[in-house]
Design an enzyme around this catalytic site. Structure first.
Site, PDB file in Angstrom:
ATOM      1  N   GLN A 232     -18.162  14.481 -17.204  1.00 42.80           N
ATOM      2  CA  GLN A 232     -19.347  14.370 -16.366  1.00 42.80           C
ATOM      3  C   GLN A 232     -20.023  15.735 -16.339  1.00 42.80           C
ATOM      4  O   GLN A 232     -19.367  16.785 -16.445  1.00 42.80           O
ATOM      5  CB  GLN A 232     -18.993  13.907 -14.947  1.00 42.80           C
ATOM      6  CG  GLN A 232     -18.652  12.414 -14.897  1.00 42.80           C
ATOM      7  CD  GLN A 232     -18.364  11.933 -13.497  1.00 42.80           C
ATOM      8  OE1 GLN A 232     -17.273  12.126 -12.992  1.00 42.80           O
ATOM      9  NE2 GLN A 232     -19.348  11.295 -12.884  1.00 42.80           N
ATOM     10  N   SER A 233     -21.335  15.734 -16.147  1.00 38.61           N
ATOM     11  CA  SER A 233     -22.121  16.940 -16.423  1.00 38.61           C
ATOM     12  C   SER A 233     -21.899  18.056 -15.400  1.00 38.61           C
ATOM     13  O   SER A 233     -21.902  19.233 -15.754  1.00 38.61           O
ATOM     14  CB  SER A 233     -23.619  16.591 -16.486  1.00 38.61           C
ATOM     15  OG  SER A 233     -23.856  15.670 -17.537  1.00 38.61           O
ATOM     16  N   THR A 234     -21.716  17.722 -14.127  1.00 36.06           N
ATOM     17  CA  THR A 234     -21.621  18.751 -13.083  1.00 36.06           C
ATOM     18  C   THR A 234     -20.393  18.489 -12.223  1.00 36.06           C
ATOM     19  O   THR A 234     -19.878  17.356 -12.142  1.00 36.06           O
ATOM     20  CB  THR A 234     -22.870  18.763 -12.191  1.00 36.06           C
ATOM     21  OG1 THR A 234     -22.976  17.511 -11.506  1.00 36.06           O
ATOM     22  CG2 THR A 234     -24.127  19.004 -13.027  1.00 36.06           C
TER      23      THR A 234
ATOM     24  N   GLY B 204     -17.417  18.615 -15.654  1.00 31.01           N
ATOM     25  CA  GLY B 204     -18.336  19.573 -15.053  1.00 31.01           C
ATOM     26  C   GLY B 204     -19.136  20.370 -16.058  1.00 31.01           C
ATOM     27  O   GLY B 204     -19.750  21.386 -15.696  1.00 31.01           O
TER      28      GLY B 204
END
Length: 613
Positions: free
Chosen positions: A8-10, A49
């Site tokens: 997931q990106s963040t 992240g």
């Protein structure tokens, strides 16, 4: 092996979007259904992240690619194409490697074979859509942010001296000491005109600057720090203190990047190119006109071509405001060693330095030019003596009152913190000795701080004398009305004289080329009036020390009937001295007589002859 890739990106998405994380880990069941045993299934989740826009910082994705290239991977499972990559180059590279190593790709519903043309076409479309989705999201957020900024509603950390109201509007800080300390900084620059001198004055009077903590642990907490040049310049250059809302003052361009991090460096845009500028958006500490004047003053303080530079201690009074009347370039100042006892020189050599010209344009000694400009300045401002005296008195008194007010606010704040520390100490349980001892230590530290400030305040009140005595007022009125005496006073420095000239003179042009032996001076006053003067160039030896004309005339009178020794004794008895302030002797007298051809043969005694020999 079957690799399940989780990303997931963040970190915020990792913590808040638990459903997406759960769905990605559930892909292990999908691998079991497709025939892989539990021992042959591995989860790669070390990229949590991290954005999928690039593979540079994603160690898990790089490990996955290396396993595929080595033929150790039978299937790669992902929730969707965007989990693996949002970059076409990374996505298509992975597909190519999977096709060469016979590795399958699978999601929740479908298994793809990169060697099959239809599956490969479908995978390419999914990768392209994943990359386009990223740009769409970025564009949507970007335009939404700018739309909010154009209305002055986009929130960002407020500068010190402002707080955000309940409705999101900007209000002045309720702390009176913060407001008045910032106002004192602007008033000091208005008076001194140099940011470094403002810092020097703040440190001289032990006045700290307020700032808000931006770290997460104590975000927004007010603290006081020792003034620095960078802190003062940031306050003076921030348009928010002029009541203006700005956004986009800095731009990030890819042609300039940090050699360490590779990130694009920020560059300040010119004021005319600011995308968002809303004046009178919130209460101001200074007007917009004064803010613009401050920026121009800061620019003029730079020691660069085209600006005046700060008034320095050199003897050349026109440093920074003198221009060549022949070529139009800015003239520099050439100083000489102190032991040479030579005046400074104005020289135009920018063409020689920058354009490679063979010779310099012109050069001249500063002594006659400075004398003529000074005389014109004193004649121009003499009628304003009474008005200047009144303004000087009011300004000095206001400055002293402002300084006293800053001391009082600082002392009151220290006393409040001491009382607060006392209340905390009184509220603690005496049996809790560990806490009580620490609170007592803090209370004692605050009491020590109060005592130090009270002593410093008493000393400053005695030395700075926050009120003017009648004798001081009378002396200041006299000096302000007699500017010539103030100009020639020993306590007036060269920097003070330069600052006085800059208050009334915009620039001075010198032309010593058109008329041999003369210098044409053109003074452009700040009022727009132009004054033209002509002065003679200094002749060789004109500035050297010479025997007083009264002593030379006296030697001519006595040379006909007295010897050199007798003439020297007569001159010394009358109190006359040589060019260097020494008593006369026969050699001094003899040199002048021979030079001027005065006296006659036989007037020297035998002793004079021996001494001359």
């Amino acid at each position: 092996m079957a690799y399940v890739y989780v990303r997931q990106s963040t970190l915020w998405q990792v913590n808040e979007h638990q459903e997406s994380t759960e769905r990605q880990y559930r892909l292990q069941e999908r691998a079991l259904e497709l025939g892989w045993p539990p021992t042959a299934i591995e989860v790669i989740d070390e990229d949590q992240g991290r954005s999928g826009s690039s593979a540079t910082a994603r160690t898990g994705f790089r490990r996955l690619v290396s396993e595929v290239s080595l033929g150790q991977d039978g299937m790669v499972l992902m929730l969707e194409a965007s989990r693996l990559a949002r970059n076409s180059s990374d996505w298509h590279q992975l597909i190519e490697l999977c096709g060469l190593s016979h590795t399958l790709l699978a999601d929740e519903s479908t298994v793809y074979d990169p060697r099959d043309p239809n599956d490969r076409l479908l995978l390419g479309v999914k990768g392209t859509l994943s990359e386009a989705e990223l740009f769409t999201l970025r564009t949507r957020l970007h335009e939404g942010r700018w739309n909010k900024a154009r209305k002055g509603l986009l929130q960002y950390p407020l500068p010190t001296g402002y707080v955000r109201a309940s409705d999101g509007a900007w209000d002045l800080d309720p702390d009176q000491q913060v407001r008045e300390r910032l106002a004192y900084v602007f008033e000091a620059f208005r008076r001194l005109g140099v940011a470094r001198q403002v810092v020097r004055e703040l440190k001289q009077h032990d006045l700290d600057l307020p700032t808000r903590v931006v770290s997460k642990g104590a975000y927004g907490t007010l603290i006081w720090k020792r003034p620095t040049l960078s802190a003062v310049v940031r306050i003076l250059e921030n348009p928010a203190y002029a009541g203006a809302y700005t956004y986009g003052r800095w731009e990030y361009r890819g042609d300039s990047r940090s050699p360490k991090t590779g990130k694009a460096r920020a560059r300040l845009r010119p004021r005319a190119q600011w995308p968002v500028l809303i004046q009178e958006h919130h209460p101001a500490y200074v007007s917009w006109e004064e803010y613009m004047q401050t920026q121009e003053q800061l620019r003029q303080n730079w020691l660069r071509d085209g600006s005046r530079g700060v008034a320095r201690q050199g003897p050349a009074l026109l440093q920074g405001i003198v221009w060549c009347g022949h070529c139009g370039r800015k003239m520099g100042v050439q100083h000489h060693a102190a032991k040479e006892k030579r005046s400074a020189t104005y020289i135009c050599q920018m063409g020689h330095q920058q354009n490679g010209e063979d010779t310099i344009c012109q050069t001249m000694t500063a002594r006659p030019v400075d004398a003529a400009v000074t005389q014109a300045f004193l004649e121009a401002v003499s009628p304003m003596g009474v008005e200047v005296a009144v303004r000087v008195l009011s300004q000095v008194e206001q400055q002293l009152q402002d300084l006293r007010r800053q001391w009082e606010l600082q002392l009151e704040q220290a006393r409040y913190e001491a009382r607060l520390a006392q209340r905390k100490y009184d509220a603690v349980d005496p049996d809790n000795r560990l806490v009580a001892a620490e609170l007592e230590r803090r209370w004692n530290a605050q009491l020590t701080r109060v005592a130090e400030l009270e002593q410093a305040y008493a000393k400053a009140e005695q030395e700075a004398s926050f009120t003017l005595s009648p004798e001081e007022r009378a002396a200041m009125q006299t000096l302000a009305q007699d500017l010539s005496a103030l100009w020639q006073a020993e306590t007036t420095t060269h920097a003070d004289r330069k600052q006085l000239l800059r208050l009334t003179i915009e620039s001075v042009q010198l032309n010593g080329v058109s008329r041999p032996g003369w210098i044409e001076i053109q003074i452009r006053w700040r009022s727009g009036v132009v004054t033209r003067l002509d002065v003679k160039r200094a002749q060789p030896g004109e500035g050297s020390l010479k025997t007083p004309s009264q002593a030379v005339a006296r030697i001519h009178e006595l040379a006909a009937g007295l010897s050199y020794t007798q003439i020297a004794e007569a001159l010394n008895a009358e109190g006359l001295r040589t060019a260097f302030g020494r008593p006369f002797n026969s050699q001094h007298v003899g040199y002048i007589c021979r030079r001027d051809g005065c006296g006659h043969k036989g007037t020297r005694s035998l002793g004079d002859t021996d001494q001359s020999t």
